[in-house]
Design an enzyme around this catalytic site. Structure first.
Site, short mmCIF file in Angstrom:
data_model
loop_
_atom_site.label_atom_id
_atom_site.label_comp_id
_atom_site.label_asym_id
_atom_site.label_seq_id
_atom_site.Cartn_x
_atom_site.Cartn_y
_atom_site.Cartn_z
CB THR A 1 5.23 -4.47 -6.77
OG1 THR A 1 5.78 -4.84 -8.05
CG2 THR A 1 4.04 -3.56 -7.02
CB ALA B 1 -47.87 26.69 26.06
CE1 TYR C 1 -29.48 19.98 20.53
CE2 TYR C 1 -29.61 21.48 22.39
CZ TYR C 1 -28.93 20.53 21.67
OH TYR C 1 -27.69 20.12 22.09
NE ARG D 1 -1.29 3.85 -12.86
CZ ARG D 1 -1.13 2.52 -12.83
NH1 ARG D 1 -1.62 1.78 -13.80
NH2 ARG D 1 -0.48 1.96 -11.83
CG ASN E 1 -4.19 1.02 -11.39
OD1 ASN E 1 -3.52 0.82 -10.38
ND2 ASN E 1 -4.49 0.07 -12.26
CE LYS F 1 -25.04 17.01 23.16
NZ LYS F 1 -24.19 17.96 23.88
CB ALA G 1 -0.92 -0.01 1.22
CB ALA G 2 4.37 1.82 -0.06
C1 UD1 Z 1 0.69 -4.34 -10.86
C2 UD1 Z 1 1.51 -5.47 -11.47
C3 UD1 Z 1 0.81 -5.95 -12.74
C4 UD1 Z 1 -0.60 -6.39 -12.41
C5 UD1 Z 1 -1.40 -5.31 -11.65
C6 UD1 Z 1 -2.66 -5.92 -11.10
C7 UD1 Z 1 3.86 -5.10 -10.91
C8 UD1 Z 1 5.17 -4.63 -11.41
N1 UD1 Z 1 2.84 -5.02 -11.77
O1 UD1 Z 1 0.69 -3.27 -11.75
O2 UD1 Z 1 1.51 -7.02 -13.31
O3 UD1 Z 1 -1.30 -6.73 -13.59
O4 UD1 Z 1 -0.62 -4.80 -10.55
O5 UD1 Z 1 -3.48 -4.95 -10.49
O6 UD1 Z 1 3.78 -5.55 -9.79
N2 UD1 Z 1 3.09 -0.44 -4.38
C9 UD1 Z 1 3.95 -0.28 -3.30
N3 UD1 Z 1 5.20 0.19 -3.52
C10 UD1 Z 1 5.66 0.51 -4.75
C11 UD1 Z 1 4.79 0.35 -5.85
C12 UD1 Z 1 3.52 -0.13 -5.63
O7 UD1 Z 1 3.57 -0.56 -2.17
O8 UD1 Z 1 6.82 0.93 -4.85
C13 UD1 Z 1 1.73 -0.93 -4.14
C14 UD1 Z 1 0.65 0.05 -4.58
O9 UD1 Z 1 0.25 0.87 -3.49
C15 UD1 Z 1 -0.46 -0.86 -5.05
C16 UD1 Z 1 0.26 -2.12 -5.50
O10 UD1 Z 1 1.54 -2.09 -4.93
O11 UD1 Z 1 -1.34 -1.18 -4.01
C17 UD1 Z 1 0.36 -2.24 -7.02
O12 UD1 Z 1 1.07 -1.13 -7.54
P1 UD1 Z 1 0.64 -0.41 -8.87
O13 UD1 Z 1 1.59 0.68 -9.14
O14 UD1 Z 1 -0.80 -0.08 -8.83
O15 UD1 Z 1 0.90 -1.58 -9.94
P2 UD1 Z 1 0.22 -1.78 -11.37
O16 UD1 Z 1 0.84 -0.87 -12.34
O17 UD1 Z 1 -1.24 -1.73 -11.22
CA CA Z 2 -2.63 -1.24 -9.54
#
Ligand code: UD1
Ligand code: CA
Length: 459
Positions: free
Chosen positions: A82, A425, A368, A15, A229, A353, A9-10
């Site tokens: 990722t 009243a 109220y 986009r 995204n 409240k 989730a980082a």
């Molecule tokens: C990614 C996959 C892709 C897949 C798609 C599915 C990779 C390289 N690609 O692409 O093959 O089809 O998801 O939805 O993995 N995140 C981090 N740190 C980072 C980058 C991302 O924690 O440095 C987290 C994001 O918050 C997100 C998830 O990883 O929750 C996926 O990242 P995102 O950039 O959305 O990957 P996609 O381009 O969608």
């Molecule tokens: Ca994604």
């Protein structure tokens, strides 16, 4: 063997064009990240590690508040892909040597049955991952298979050639791997690609090179695996989730007049034969009994509404309890700390409240009530106001059983009105009223004969 889970989730969510972390954007009134985390916990994965960016207080704060110490955190600073994100969780998982499920925080529609399939079919593999076929696979990583149909690698949209882009099978971003092997393997991942990122998806090709078993588990439904995204996908995820929640309730015997105009959160429970009219927003932790009628246009959060209660049009309820057979609205507002006991009634343009209305008590018009305790069978006349705030402190009002309060009364708190008393009243009540008495405070009325007529003539 134990299974742990890492949820990514980082990412920056470019986009999405947002200042808020992407995974905090809401789907059916819960941040996206809520869904995979809840699923992982329900599935029994331990520990569940969420990788957040720095600063990631919003995400960490929300998850800790909601799931307590069932969630652990790792920080990825700065986000470099990722693969790098999973690597950031290594410290948090130190000493863990079981199976590891990796999820992306932006895939909120994923369901338990998808994970069950991954666990089942990926059991023997070194790396297993979920895929599905999409009519429009744009933006996703594509799954490249060899002549025997075995997955050999994943190629990202940005790196894919024309023929690869025509492949419809995509990587859903849900993996089953083994710790600590995965961390060793990730050390070999390079960032030589269009985005300059460390891709987790490179694992597939690397495992194949080492002669390990890789398993691509293809799922039929594609909606479950939607990645969010951008804002369009966010709206689509909302639509899908909403439909799922509503279908589930309808299957349990709830009438939802217009599913497309009903907005429900995932923690809303509703009993049989309750009818939800259009344009209601019901979210956070809400429990509604059976045989209730709700709306249209009711906005309800964190509430318990018991069987047979009626929430009439355009009422707003937050953090309150509505007892069996009680009636609220139209146009009523119940603020935090309100309790309506059985068959109590709160009507038009009434704000309540931190107040309890005892069984059968009524405040039907333009009133109220704040910091007040009403006993049973109390009648509160139109336009009654509890003056609970002196500009510095809040003070309580106590109204005992059977009291009748005439219209346009002000109760200057702290004050107590004893059992079965009557307030005339227009009275301003400033001192306690003993039981069974009448309290009136009015300036005696003067009638000036002929005044109106004279005035009209002089015009
Ligand atoms: C990614 C996959 C892709 C897949 C798609 C599915 C990779 C390289 N690609 O692409 O093959 O089809 O998801 O939805 O993995 N995140 C981090 N740190 C980072 C980058 C991302 O924690 O440095 C987290 C994001 O918050 C997100 C998830 O990883 O929750 C996926 O990242 P995102 O950039 O959305 O990957 P996609 O381009 O969608
Ligand atoms: Ca994604």
């Amino acid at each position: 063997m134990k299974t742990a889970c890492v949820i990514l989730a980082a990412g920056e969510g470019k986009r999405m064009r947002t200042r808020v972390p992407k995974v905090m954007h809401e789907v059916c009134s819960e941040p996206m990240i809520y869904y995979p985390v809840r699923l992982a916990i329900q599935r029994g994965y331990r520990p569940v590690v969420v990788v957040t960016s720095n600063p990631g207080e919003a995400v960490r704060g929300f998850l800790t508040n909601r799931f307590g110490d069932r969630v652990r955190f790792a920080v990825q600073d700065p986000p470099r892909g990722t693969g790098h994100a999973v690597m950031s969780a290594r410290g948090t998982l130190k000493g863990f040597s079981g199976k590891l499920v990796i999820l992306y925080g932006d895939v909120p529609l994923l369901q338990a049955k998808d994970l069950a399939a991954l666990e089942r079919e990926g059991r023997q593999a070194a790396v297993a991952f979920l895929t599905c076929r999409l009519e429009n696979p744009r933006g996703y990583g594509r799954v490249i298979r060899d002549e025997q149909g075995r997955a050999v690698r994943i190629v990202e949209q940005a790196d894919a050639g024309a023929s690869e882009r025509r492949i419809l099978e995509i990587n859903a971003g849900i993996y089953l791997v083994r710790a600590p092997d995965i961390f060793t393997a990730l050390k070999g991942v390079r960032s030589k690609n269009q985005q300059g990122e460390y891709y987790l998806t490179d694992l597939i090709e690397m495992a194949r090179h080492k002669g390990q078993v890789v398993r691509a588990v293809q799922r039929k439904g594609s909606k479950e695996l939607l990645g969010v995204n951008d804002r369009k996908e966010l709206a689509e995820a909302h639509r899908q989730m909403s439909r799922r929640l509503i279908d589930r309730l309808m299957a349990k015997g709830v009438t939802i007049i217009d599913p497309q105009r009903t907005y429900l959160g995932p923690e809303v429970r509703i009993g049989k034969d309750t009818v939800i009219f259009p344009d209601c927003i019901i979210h956070k932790r809400v429990q509604i009994g059976s045989g209730c009628r709700i709306g249209p246009g009711a906005v309800i959060q964190d509430a318990k509404i018991e069987s047979g209660a009626e929430i009439r049009p355009y009422s707003v309820l937050e953090d309150c309890r509505v007892g069996p057979g009680a009636q609220v609205g139209p146009f009523a507002r119940l603020r935090p700390g309100t309790v309506l006991q059985a068959h109590a009634r709160v009507g038009n343009f009434v704000e309540v409240k931190k107040t309890t209305l005892g069984p059968g008590s009524k405040a039907n018009h333009l009133t109220y009530l704040g910091d007040t305790t009403l006993g049973a069978g109390v009648n509160v006349g139109a336009g009654t106001i509890t003056c609970n705030y002196d500009g510095v402190n809040k003070h309580p009002t106590i109204i005992e059983d059977g009291v009748f309060i005439g219209s346009d009364t002000q109760l200057v708190a702290p004050v107590r009105v004893g059992k079965n008393a009557i307030i005339g009243a227009g009275t301003t009540v400033t001192t306690d009223v003993p039981a069974d008495s009448l309290a009136v405070s009015r300036i005696p009325q003067k009638n000036i004969k002929g005044y109106a007529k004279r005035k009209r003539r002089n015009r």
